[in-house]
Every structure is written in structure tokens, then in C-alpha cells.
Scaffold this active site. Sequence first.
Site, mmCIF file in Angstrom:
data_model
loop_
_atom_site.group_PDB
_atom_site.id
_atom_site.type_symbol
_atom_site.label_atom_id
_atom_site.label_comp_id
_atom_site.label_asym_id
_atom_site.label_seq_id
_atom_site.Cartn_x
_atom_site.Cartn_y
_atom_site.Cartn_z
ATOM 1 N N GLY A 196 0.847 -1.195 0.000
ATOM 2 C CA GLY A 196 0.000 0.000 0.000
ATOM 3 C C GLY A 196 0.881 1.242 0.000
ATOM 4 N N ARG A 228 0.810 5.801 4.779
ATOM 5 C CA ARG A 228 -0.403 6.139 5.543
ATOM 6 C C ARG A 228 -1.671 5.529 4.932
ATOM 7 N NH1 ARG A 228 0.747 6.376 9.651
ATOM 8 N NH2 ARG A 228 2.472 7.588 10.366
ATOM 9 N N LYS A 262 -1.716 0.176 6.004
ATOM 10 C CA LYS A 262 -1.205 -1.185 5.781
ATOM 11 C C LYS A 262 -0.580 -1.791 7.039
ATOM 12 C CE LYS A 262 3.036 0.623 3.779
ATOM 13 N NZ LYS A 262 2.835 1.953 4.384
ATOM 14 N N THR A 283 12.142 -2.570 10.695
ATOM 15 C CA THR A 283 13.346 -2.288 9.901
ATOM 16 C C THR A 283 13.751 -0.820 9.960
ATOM 17 O OG1 THR A 283 11.996 -1.913 7.950
ATOM 18 C CG2 THR A 283 12.853 -4.152 8.264
ATOM 19 N N HIS A 302 4.532 4.375 17.776
ATOM 20 C CA HIS A 302 4.135 3.049 17.304
ATOM 21 C C HIS A 302 4.215 2.027 18.441
ATOM 22 C CE1 HIS A 302 3.312 3.462 13.091
ATOM 23 N NE2 HIS A 302 4.409 4.144 12.884
ATOM 24 N N ALA A 309 4.068 2.605 21.718
ATOM 25 C CA ALA A 309 3.020 2.884 22.710
ATOM 26 C C ALA A 309 1.662 2.432 22.177
ATOM 27 C CB ALA A 309 2.999 4.369 23.030
ATOM 28 N N GLU A 343 14.600 -5.071 16.297
ATOM 29 C CA GLU A 343 14.869 -4.022 15.309
ATOM 30 C C GLU A 343 15.996 -4.523 14.417
ATOM 31 O OE1 GLU A 343 15.427 -0.628 17.872
ATOM 32 O OE2 GLU A 343 13.271 -0.284 17.925
HETATM 33 N N1 LIG Z 1 12.909 0.674 14.912
HETATM 34 C C1 LIG Z 1 11.598 0.524 15.093
HETATM 35 N N2 LIG Z 1 10.759 0.861 14.098
HETATM 36 C C2 LIG Z 1 9.438 0.696 14.290
HETATM 37 C C3 LIG Z 1 8.909 0.172 15.494
HETATM 38 N N3 LIG Z 1 7.561 0.137 15.367
HETATM 39 C C4 LIG Z 1 7.268 0.602 14.139
HETATM 40 N N4 LIG Z 1 8.399 0.950 13.482
HETATM 41 C C5 LIG Z 1 8.547 1.414 12.103
HETATM 42 O O1 LIG Z 1 7.513 2.320 11.749
HETATM 43 C C6 LIG Z 1 7.289 2.210 10.333
HETATM 44 C C7 LIG Z 1 5.803 2.341 10.010
HETATM 45 O O2 LIG Z 1 5.368 3.572 10.461
HETATM 46 P P1 LIG Z 1 4.913 4.819 9.561
HETATM 47 O O3 LIG Z 1 6.009 5.220 8.636
HETATM 48 O O4 LIG Z 1 4.422 5.843 10.512
HETATM 49 O O5 LIG Z 1 3.698 4.174 8.786
HETATM 50 P P2 LIG Z 1 3.300 4.163 7.260
HETATM 51 O O6 LIG Z 1 3.884 2.902 6.701
HETATM 52 O O7 LIG Z 1 3.594 5.444 6.579
HETATM 53 O O8 LIG Z 1 1.728 4.126 7.392
HETATM 54 P P3 LIG Z 1 0.703 2.977 7.163
HETATM 55 O O9 LIG Z 1 0.636 2.725 5.691
HETATM 56 O O10 LIG Z 1 -0.604 3.563 7.665
HETATM 57 O O11 LIG Z 1 1.160 1.817 7.936
HETATM 58 C C8 LIG Z 1 7.782 0.854 9.879
HETATM 59 O O12 LIG Z 1 8.757 1.019 8.899
HETATM 60 C C9 LIG Z 1 8.393 0.248 11.158
HETATM 61 O O13 LIG Z 1 9.649 -0.362 10.885
HETATM 62 C C10 LIG Z 1 9.809 -0.188 16.547
HETATM 63 O O14 LIG Z 1 9.453 -0.672 17.615
HETATM 64 N N5 LIG Z 1 11.148 0.011 16.281
#
Ligand SMILES: Nc1nc2c(ncn2[C@@H]2O[C@H](COP(=O)(O)OP(=O)(O)OP(=O)(O)O)[C@@H](O)[C@H]2O)c(=O)[nH]1
Length: 181
Positions: free
Chosen positions: A7, A10, A13, A33, A48, A50, A63
Site C-alpha cells: 500500500g 499512511r 497497511k 526495519t 508506534h 506505545a 529491530e
Molecule cells: N525501529 C523501530 N521501528 C518501528 C517500530 N515500530 C514501528 N516501526 C517502524 O515504523 C514504520 C511504520 O510507520 P509509519 O512510517 O508511521 O507508517 P506508514 O507505513 O507510513 O503508514 P501505514 O501505511 O498507515 O502503515 C515501519 O517502517 C516500522 O519499521 C519499533 O518498535 N522500532
Amino acid sequence: MKVLVTGGARSGKSGFAEAYAAKLGERGLYVATAQAFDEEMKARIELHQADRRSRGFHWDTTEEPYALAETLRSTAAPVILVDCLTLWLSNWLLRCEHEPDAERLVESRIDELADVFGSMSSPVVLVTNEVGYGLVPEYKLGRIFRDLSGRMNQKLARTADQLVLVTAGIPVELKSQAFRL
Ligand SMILES: Nc1nc2c(ncn2[C@@H]2O[C@H](COP(=O)(O)OP(=O)(O)OP(=O)(O)O)[C@@H](O)[C@H]2O)c(=O)[nH]1
């Protein structure tokens, strides 16, 4: 069960992939990642974390910005969720960008990941992005990234039992186990 969720940014996905993975198993391994290079990204990651806690998603988290194939190969987790492959790809491209054969080097990482994905026996959900819908990137590295992303998604989608496209928060199944050729 091998699932690829794709997707735009935002699109919802990650939320979908998490809810779906939680249905596949109560416990599992969440592989992130992303790397916190700046304060904004650090805050975003903390949000994320929290958010996951507040929704009662208590999987182990690791990570891993580079060694995804190794992580998938070595884990004994009953279910694995990786978010997201696009950042993993970008991490590798930035690491290799000054190598004369950067594109080939990164492509070999994709092939390695696709091989491991194909051989997984535990359920695994991979999250990726649709990055090629916009304008042709102005810079060469951007064009290489766009092409590698597209090829990576194709390779993984071929192996996946299920491919789900999330748009505006709505998941659409593009490939189901029944249609796997
Ligand atoms: N290092 C690390 N990264 C995290 C963790 N939780 C989430 N992320 C990262 O956050 C990213 C996703 O967040 P966003 O960039 O805000 O989401 P997005 O992909 O734009 O939005 P959606 O399409 O709605 O999911 C992913 O690449 C994850 O790797 C964590 O605990 N540690």
C-alpha cells in the site's frame, strides 16, 4: 501461510498487517526495519510502540535494519511480522550506494529474502509499499530505488500465498491461496 501486504504511505497497511498477524497467532515476533536517524523518526517509533502496547499487542520486538533473511531463517517464533521491506531496501541501497554494482548487490539481497520467504513454514506477514505511482524520480538513486522496489514486490508477491493491497484503510485481496499457480 506467506502474506504480502502492500500500500502507499499512511494507507493503513501496518495496522491491517498487525491485526491480521495477531489473528494468525497470539504470540509472535515483530521485526521493525526502521532506524531512528532523527528526533521526528524517534518520536514516530515511540508512538508506534506505545500504540501497540495500548492495543494489547504484546509480541516480542526486534529491530533489524539489514539482516532480514538471517532473522527469518533463525527465528523460532510461531508467527512473524516484518514492517517494512521498503525501509529495509532503502537501508541497503544507502549502504551500497557508492559501490560500482550497487543495484546488483541490493538485488542479490532481495533474491536471498525471496528464497527465505519461499521456504518459511511458519506464518509470515511482510509489509511493503507501492512506491512507483508518482513521477519518475529526478535523481538516479531514486530511480534505482523505485525499480528495485517494484522488482522486490513482484518477486515476493509471486511466492506469497496471499497478497493484500491496502488503500485508504481498506484491504483488498489481490491474490488468495486458491489462485496460487
Ligand atoms: N525501529 C523501530 N521501528 C518501528 C517500530 N515500530 C514501528 N516501526 C517502524 O515504523 C514504520 C511504520 O510507520 P509509519 O512510517 O508511521 O507508517 P506508514 O507505513 O507510513 O503508514 P501505514 O501505511 O498507515 O502503515 C515501519 O517502517 C516500522 O519499521 C519499533 O518498535 N522500532
